[in-house]
Design a protein around this motif. Structure first.
Motif, mmCIF file in Angstrom:
data_model
loop_
_atom_site.group_PDB
_atom_site.id
_atom_site.type_symbol
_atom_site.label_atom_id
_atom_site.label_comp_id
_atom_site.label_asym_id
_atom_site.label_seq_id
_atom_site.Cartn_x
_atom_site.Cartn_y
_atom_site.Cartn_z
ATOM 1 N N ILE A 34 18.399 103.944 31.717
ATOM 2 C CA ILE A 34 17.970 102.767 30.972
ATOM 3 C C ILE A 34 17.348 101.765 31.937
ATOM 4 N N TRP A 35 16.117 101.350 31.606
ATOM 5 C CA TRP A 35 15.419 100.329 32.384
ATOM 6 C C TRP A 35 15.776 98.986 31.771
ATOM 7 N N VAL A 36 16.388 98.122 32.562
ATOM 8 C CA VAL A 36 16.871 96.855 32.032
ATOM 9 C C VAL A 36 16.437 95.665 32.870
ATOM 10 N N ASN A 37 16.409 94.542 32.197
ATOM 11 C CA ASN A 37 16.352 93.226 32.801
ATOM 12 C C ASN A 37 17.678 92.593 32.384
ATOM 13 N N PRO A 38 18.596 92.327 33.321
ATOM 14 C CA PRO A 38 19.908 91.808 32.949
ATOM 15 C C PRO A 38 19.861 90.501 32.155
ATOM 16 N N TYR A 51 14.416 97.409 36.510
ATOM 17 C CA TYR A 51 13.006 97.710 36.753
ATOM 18 C C TYR A 51 12.221 96.539 37.340
ATOM 19 N N LEU A 52 12.757 95.325 37.260
ATOM 20 C CA LEU A 52 12.080 94.209 37.911
ATOM 21 C C LEU A 52 12.262 94.284 39.427
ATOM 22 N N GLU A 53 13.402 94.861 39.850
ATOM 23 C CA GLU A 53 13.692 95.021 41.275
ATOM 24 C C GLU A 53 13.155 96.353 41.813
ATOM 25 N N GLN A 54 13.133 97.369 40.949
ATOM 26 C CA GLN A 54 12.625 98.698 41.293
ATOM 27 C C GLN A 54 11.532 99.066 40.297
ATOM 28 N N PRO A 55 10.339 98.473 40.441
ATOM 29 C CA PRO A 55 9.280 98.723 39.461
ATOM 30 C C PRO A 55 8.895 100.198 39.389
#
Length: 119
Positions: A4-8, A32-36
C-alpha cells in the motif's frame, strides 16, 4: 503480500490501513512521498489499473507543488510519468496492490474490499 502506497497525513490512507488490519491482512507500507515510484513502477501500476497517468493525478495539487501539467494526451504521457515521479504529491492515494496483482485506488469501501478479497 499486499503493498500500500500511503501518505500518513491522508485520512483515506489511514482508513485503508485500518481496514487491512481489521481483515488480518499482511501488508507492506510504502510512504511514496519519501520513496517516490519510478516511471517504470508507475507504468506497471497504470497497466494494472487500466488507467492513464492523468487519471491518477491530484491535479488540484499541482499549483501548490509548483507544477504545470501538460496536455492529457499520448504525446505528453511520459512527461506526466516523470512529473509524478519527481513530485509524488501528484499521485492519488492510497494505491494498493494485492499479491495476485489486483490493484486499486483505495478511496472507497468497494475498492478496498476488492483488494482485501484478492490479497
Amino acid at each position: 503480500m499486499i503493498e500500500i502506497w500511503v501518505n500518513p497525513a491522508c485520512s483515506k490512507c489511514r482508513t485503508a490501513v485500518s481496514e487491512l488490519d481489521a481483515a488480518g491482512k499482511e501488508y507492506v507500507v510504502r510512504r511514496y512521498l519519501e520513496q517516490p515510484p519510478t516511471t517504470a513502477e508507475l507504468e506497471d501500476v497504470l497497466a494494472r489499473l487500466g488507467l492513464e497517468p492523468w487519471d491518477i493525478a491530484r491535479t488540484a495539487d499541482a499549483p501548490k507543488l509548483g507544477v504545470t501539467l501538460p496536455a492529457r494526451d499520448a504525446d505528453h504521457r511520459h512527461t506526466w510519468l516523470e512529473l509524478m515521479s519527481d513530485h509524488p504529491g501528484l499521485i492519488q492515494r492510497p494505491i494498493i496492490t494485492a499479491s495476485d496483482g489486483t490493484t486499486v485506488i483505495g478511496r472507497d469501501p468497494d475498492s478496498l474490499a476488492t483488494v482485501i478479497d484478492a490479497g
